[in-house]
Design an enzyme around this catalytic site. Structure first.
Site, PDB file in Angstrom:
ATOM      1  N   LYS A  72      -2.878  -1.286  -2.369  1.00 11.12           N
ATOM      2  CA  LYS A  72      -2.572  -2.135  -3.772  1.00 11.12           C
ATOM      3  C   LYS A  72      -1.514  -2.930  -3.757  1.00 11.12           C
ATOM      4  CE  LYS A  72      -4.605   1.444  -7.460  1.00 11.12           C
ATOM      5  NZ  LYS A  72      -4.497   2.003  -8.246  1.00 11.12           N
ATOM      6  N   ARG A 117      -4.236  13.277  -0.715  1.00 12.30           N
ATOM      7  CA  ARG A 117      -3.678  13.050  -2.630  1.00 12.30           C
ATOM      8  C   ARG A 117      -2.889  13.567  -2.763  1.00 12.30           C
ATOM      9  NH1 ARG A 117      -6.532   9.541  -5.483  1.00 12.30           N
ATOM     10  NH2 ARG A 117      -6.163  11.367  -7.311  1.00 12.30           N
ATOM     11  N   ASN A 147       0.529   1.203  -9.422  1.00  6.81           N
ATOM     12  CA  ASN A 147       0.697   2.707  -8.970  1.00  6.81           C
ATOM     13  C   ASN A 147       0.958   3.024  -7.353  1.00  6.81           C
ATOM     14  OD1 ASN A 147      -1.832   3.476  -8.896  1.00  6.81           O
ATOM     15  ND2 ASN A 147      -2.373   5.072  -9.534  1.00  6.81           N
ATOM     16  N   HIS A 177      -4.039   3.091  -3.414  1.00  2.35           N
ATOM     17  CA  HIS A 177      -5.309   4.361  -4.250  1.00  2.35           C
ATOM     18  C   HIS A 177      -5.660   5.551  -2.298  1.00  2.35           C
ATOM     19  CE1 HIS A 177      -9.499   5.521  -4.822  1.00  2.35           C
ATOM     20  NE2 HIS A 177      -9.599   5.317  -4.051  1.00  2.35           N
TER      21      HIS A 177
END
Length: 151
Positions: free
Chosen positions: A11, A87, A114, A117
């Site tokens: 990000k 993940r 965060n 993704h």
């Protein structure tokens, strides 16, 4: 050998902080194969479609604006259980809930920033890959290291 693909995006916050190489390194060292990579400022339309499932939620507009605010490094990684393990490598969506050693646990502090993704299911990965990449952008190649990674 059965493998799957996952979509990972670094990000804008992580791009600005110089974390692209670190994140790529984590996936490479794990043994995953990079199948595609592009560096772009995504259009608002692309980001809205990517996060369509969250439309109407309180954080949606802020998330879309943030993701379209600067460069993103979009990638496809391939390997055994790439979605699930990807993940786990990223950590919990809220970096403060992420374990040390995960990407978000090591480099994230705020839920709204965060770092990256990662697809949350094989179905999401397939949808996200088709959204961000044309088939001609996805590379097919053999790595000589494969026998050292997989039985």
């Amino acid at each position: 050998m059965s493998t799957e693909q996952t979509f990972i995006a670094v990000k804008p916050d992580a791009v600005q902080r110089g974390l692209i190489g670190y994140i790529i390194s984590k996936f490479e060292l794990k043994g995953y194969k990079l199948r595609a990579l592009k560096f772009l400022v995504p259009s608002r339309d692309l980001v809205e479609e990517h996060y369509a499932e969250h439309k109407g939620k309180p954080f949606y507009e802020k998330l879309v604006g943030f993701m379209a605010s600067g460069p993103v490094c979009a990638m496809i990684w391939e390997g055994k259980q790439a979605v699930k393990t990807g993940r786990l490598m990223l950590g919990a969506s809220n970096p403060l809930d992420s374990a040390p050693g995960t990407i978000r646990g090591d480099y994230g502090i705020d839920l709204g920033r965060n770092v990256c993704h990662g697809s949350d299911s094989i179905e999401s990965a397939n949808r996200e890959i088709k959204l961000w990449f044309q088939p001609s952008e996805i590379q097919v190649y053999d790595r000589t290291i494969e026998p050292w990674i997989y039985e």
